[in-house]
Write a protein that holds these residues in place. Structure first.
Motif, PDB file in Angstrom:
ATOM      1  N   ASN A  85       0.806  -1.229   0.000  1.00 17.22           N
ATOM      2  CA  ASN A  85       0.000   0.000   0.000  1.00 17.22           C
ATOM      3  C   ASN A  85       0.833   1.270   0.000  1.00 17.22           C
ATOM      4  N   ALA A  86       2.081   1.177  -0.365  1.00 19.91           N
ATOM      5  CA  ALA A  86       2.965   2.339  -0.304  1.00 19.91           C
ATOM      6  C   ALA A  86       2.636   3.393  -1.361  1.00 19.91           C
ATOM      7  N   TYR A  87       2.013   2.985  -2.448  1.00 17.95           N
ATOM      8  CA  TYR A  87       1.714   3.917  -3.539  1.00 17.95           C
ATOM      9  C   TYR A  87       0.236   3.870  -3.891  1.00 17.95           C
ATOM     10  N   LYS A  88      -0.286   4.989  -4.374  1.00 15.51           N
ATOM     11  CA  LYS A  88      -1.690   5.079  -4.753  1.00 15.51           C
ATOM     12  C   LYS A  88      -1.953   4.566  -6.159  1.00 15.51           C
ATOM     13  N   ASP A  89      -0.924   4.575  -7.014  1.00 19.01           N
ATOM     14  CA  ASP A  89      -1.125   4.188  -8.399  1.00 19.01           C
ATOM     15  C   ASP A  89      -0.321   2.929  -8.733  1.00 19.01           C
ATOM     16  N   GLU A  90      -0.629   2.321  -9.861  1.00 14.66           N
ATOM     17  CA  GLU A  90       0.043   1.091 -10.276  1.00 14.66           C
ATOM     18  C   GLU A  90       1.471   1.325 -10.763  1.00 14.66           C
ATOM     19  N   ASP A  91       1.796   2.556 -11.159  1.00 14.71           N
ATOM     20  CA  ASP A  91       3.135   2.859 -11.651  1.00 14.71           C
ATOM     21  C   ASP A  91       4.101   3.224 -10.528  1.00 14.71           C
ATOM     22  N   SER A  96       1.736   7.009  -1.069  1.00 15.31           N
ATOM     23  CA  SER A  96       0.515   6.951  -0.289  1.00 15.31           C
ATOM     24  C   SER A  96       0.768   6.970   1.213  1.00 15.31           C
ATOM     25  N   LEU A  97       1.815   6.306   1.657  1.00 14.22           N
ATOM     26  CA  LEU A  97       2.104   6.203   3.082  1.00 14.22           C
ATOM     27  C   LEU A  97       3.324   7.027   3.455  1.00 14.22           C
ATOM     28  N   LYS A  98       3.437   7.321   4.735  1.00 13.09           N
ATOM     29  CA  LYS A  98       4.574   8.096   5.224  1.00 13.09           C
ATOM     30  C   LYS A  98       5.862   7.284   5.066  1.00 13.09           C
ATOM     31  N   GLN A  99       6.833   7.844   4.405  1.00 12.19           N
ATOM     32  CA  GLN A  99       8.097   7.157   4.181  1.00 12.19           C
ATOM     33  C   GLN A  99       8.986   7.177   5.423  1.00 12.19           C
ATOM     34  N   ASP A 100       8.726   8.112   6.354  1.00 11.86           N
ATOM     35  CA  ASP A 100       9.529   8.196   7.574  1.00 11.86           C
ATOM     36  C   ASP A 100       9.382   6.957   8.439  1.00 11.86           C
ATOM     37  N   LEU A 101       8.235   6.296   8.355  1.00  4.52           N
ATOM     38  CA  LEU A 101       8.019   5.112   9.182  1.00  4.52           C
ATOM     39  C   LEU A 101       8.986   3.999   8.815  1.00  4.52           C
ATOM     40  N   TRP A 102       9.331   3.897   7.534  1.00  6.79           N
ATOM     41  CA  TRP A 102      10.293   2.863   7.124  1.00  6.79           C
ATOM     42  C   TRP A 102      11.607   3.049   7.881  1.00  6.79           C
ATOM     43  N   LYS A 103      12.054   4.290   7.977  1.00  2.00           N
ATOM     44  CA  LYS A 103      13.306   4.555   8.677  1.00  2.00           C
ATOM     45  C   LYS A 103      13.163   4.238  10.160  1.00  2.00           C
ATOM     46  N   SER A 104      12.063   4.652  10.766  1.00  2.00           N
ATOM     47  CA  SER A 104      11.841   4.373  12.187  1.00  2.00           C
ATOM     48  C   SER A 104      11.778   2.875  12.435  1.00  2.00           C
ATOM     49  N   PHE A 105      11.101   2.165  11.557  1.00  2.00           N
ATOM     50  CA  PHE A 105      10.965   0.722  11.718  1.00  2.00           C
ATOM     51  C   PHE A 105      12.305   0.026  11.565  1.00  2.00           C
ATOM     52  N   ALA A 106      13.106   0.459  10.604  1.00  5.37           N
ATOM     53  CA  ALA A 106      14.425  -0.145  10.395  1.00  5.37           C
ATOM     54  C   ALA A 106      15.364   0.133  11.565  1.00  5.37           C
ATOM     55  N   ASP A 107      15.222   1.307  12.188  1.00  2.81           N
ATOM     56  CA  ASP A 107      16.079   1.665  13.320  1.00  2.81           C
ATOM     57  C   ASP A 107      15.791   0.850  14.572  1.00  2.81           C
TER      58      ASP A 107
END
Length: 109
Positions: A85-91, A96-107
């Motif tokens: 669900n990271a993107y709203k479109d097929e391309d 769509s989602l906050k990209q900062d969470l990826w960094k927080s989750f990885a940390d």
């Protein structure tokens, strides 16, 4: 003031824009989510991930990070759903989602 906890789907719905990020409602939704075991909320991961779109104050993000520390299965489902669900479109051009969470989750891992 005390409200009894609702089911995880109802709790996730309180993060939608209709409730305008009202602090009392968000705190109630968090308390309701936290009152259920990870085994129950696991089945509502898609709704929790969708709630990230409207998480202006970081309540859902904090819930995900804290819960993922206790359950690898929950963490795996969150990662999979966030990627789906990271993107709203097929391309994959409209985020769509906050990209900062990826960094927080990885940390935290």
């Amino acid at each position: 003031l005390y409200w009894s906890p609702v089911n995880p789907v109802s709790a996730a719905a309180y993060f939608l824009p209709a409730y305008r990020n009202h602090p009392f409602i968000l705190q109630y939704a968090m308390r309701a989510l936290e009152s259920h075991s990870v085994d129950v909320t696991f089945f509502y991961v898609p709704q929790i991930v969708q709630a990230l779109r409207y998480d202006a104050l970081g309540y859902v993000e904090r819930y995900i990070l804290e819960t993922a520390k206790f359950s690898q299965l929950f963490a795996h489902q969150i990662i999979w759903n966030m990627q789906a669900n990271a993107y709203k479109d097929e391309d994959s051009t409209i985020v769509s989602l906050k990209q900062d969470l990826w960094k927080s989750f990885a940390d935290t891992r």
